[in-house]
Write an enzyme that holds these catalytic residues in place. Structure first.
Site: not given
Length: 395
Positions: A192, A364-366, A368
């Site tokens: 993202t 890294d949207h996993r 943050i």
């Protein structure tokens, strides 16, 4: 007695390397510390030399193939420790063999950096005449050959119909590693990207002031690297590595900032280690040194390893925004873009002209979420718009 030279574990989790260039053949008589081959890992180009003198009786693989840790690279026949130390009659026989082999190989003399430069242009070094002693080829020789070969291509089409054919460029070496890394990044990390604009007039004046008190060639990047180390201290989740196997986030206590460098072979990311402990001037000096090494092909594995956060710049001619790709196993990357004059609202509430720079933060949207991203960007903008605030944290 023979001595097998094994491909050793060179660290940083690297278990394989692509064979880029062989410098010896089976039957060659080689000396101790002689260059044997050049390999490309996913980190850097590495030159491997022979620890023994003797005759090569085995050679593994062809250029473009992979070597794995533990593979035998070459096997050296070194009776009495070295075939070089044999009676004169045998030395003469060996010399005759070497001459015979040399004629067959028609080896060119060129430094690894010159070979890389030639590959980037698609030039076969055996077609280039070297201008230095013993026919050694320089980058200038390669450039002149390339320029001459591509001069007046329309005129040459009639005599050389092959010039009208499609050109196929093998994906190998550093480009192959970039290919694999980008593929892993794109299909593993749910990227993202947050984007914003920041007014940089104060930063421009700050750099101009520093320029008057230093002899170092100072760009904006060393200053931004220094800002980033302070921002990361306030936002530690961004200075982290992801251990996917154990499903753990490792918050790093070292601030090792990578910065992208464009070379003829592709993008290389040298690392400023312990950037928080270095001055802007020290960072600038180190960057110049690392950029020169990256472009000449002499950068070491250590100098491009251990990064905890990366900054990418699209340069003066770049666009306003981009979506930079995260370097695994890092969790974020910052893109900085071209500075452009635009209408802005001044402190007096009047419309004026200001210099604006786009910034892009991929994360890294996993790991943050959006809220810490907003804080990261705000903290960075505060430093850029008020660079003198950096002095508040100086010890």
């Amino acid at each position: 007695m023979s001595y097998p030279l094994k491909f050793a574990d060179i660290g940083e989790g690297i278990h394989e390397a692509e064979i880029i260039k062989w410098y010896i053949n089976v039957g060659d008589i080689i000396e101790e510390d002689q260059l044997v081959l050049e390999v490309q890992t996913d980190k850097a180009t590495v030159e491997i030399t022979s620890p023994k003198a003797g005759k090569v009786i085995y050679r593994s693989g062809n250029e473009g193939e992979l070597l794995y840790v533990g593979d035998t690279i070459i096997d050296i026949e070194n009776n009495n420790e070295s075939n070089i130390l044999e009676p004169k009659s045998k030395i003469k026989e060996q010399n005759d063999d070497i001459k015979s082999i040399s004629k067959t190989i028609n080896r060119v003399i060129a430094a690894p950096s010159v070979r890389k430069f030639a590959r980037s242009l698609g030039v076969n070094l055996s077609d280039v005449k070297g201008s230095k002693e013993n026919g050694r080829i320089t980058k200038q020789d390669v450039q002149e050959y390339f320029s001459e070969a591509n001069k007046n291509p329309k005129h040459n089409d009639e005599k050389n119909p092959v010039l009208n054919e499609d050109v196929r460029i093998p994906i190998k070496g550093l480009r192959k590693q970039i290919y694999k890394n980008m593929e892993k990044s794109a299909f593993t990390i749910p990227h993202t990207t947050a984007m914003d604009e920041v007014q940089v007039d104060a930063l421009i004046n700050f750099r101009k002031t520093l320029d008057t008190i230093t002899d170092v060639k100072l760009t904006y990047m060393p200053i931004i690297i220094k800002f980033i180390t302070e921002v990361l201290k306030k936002n530690p989740i961004f200075n982290a590595l992801l251990d996917e196997e154990n499903k753990e986030v490792i918050l790093k206590k070292q601030y090792n900032i990578g910065f992208a460098v464009s070379t003829n072979e592709g993008i290389i990311v040298p690392v400023i280690h312990q950037a928080d402990q270095k001055s802007i001037e020290e960072i600038a000096n180190e960057m110049i040194n690392l950029q020169e090494k990256a472009r000449s092909g002499s950068i070491t594995l250590k100098e491009i390893s251990g990064g905890t956060f990366t900054i990418s710049s699209t340069g003066r001619q770049g666009g306003t925004f981009a979506t930079p790709m995260i370097s695994c196993p890092q969790v974020a990357i910052l893109g900085i873009h071209a500075m452009k004059e635009k209408p802005v609202i001044l402190q007096t509430r009047e419309i004026g002209i200001g210099t604006i720079m786009g910034i892009s933060l991929s994360f890294d949207h996993r790991i943050i979420d959006g809220e810490p991203v907003g804080k990261f960007i705000k903290d960075l903008k505060d430093y850029i718009e008020k660079p003198e605030s950096l002095l508040l944290n100086t010890r």
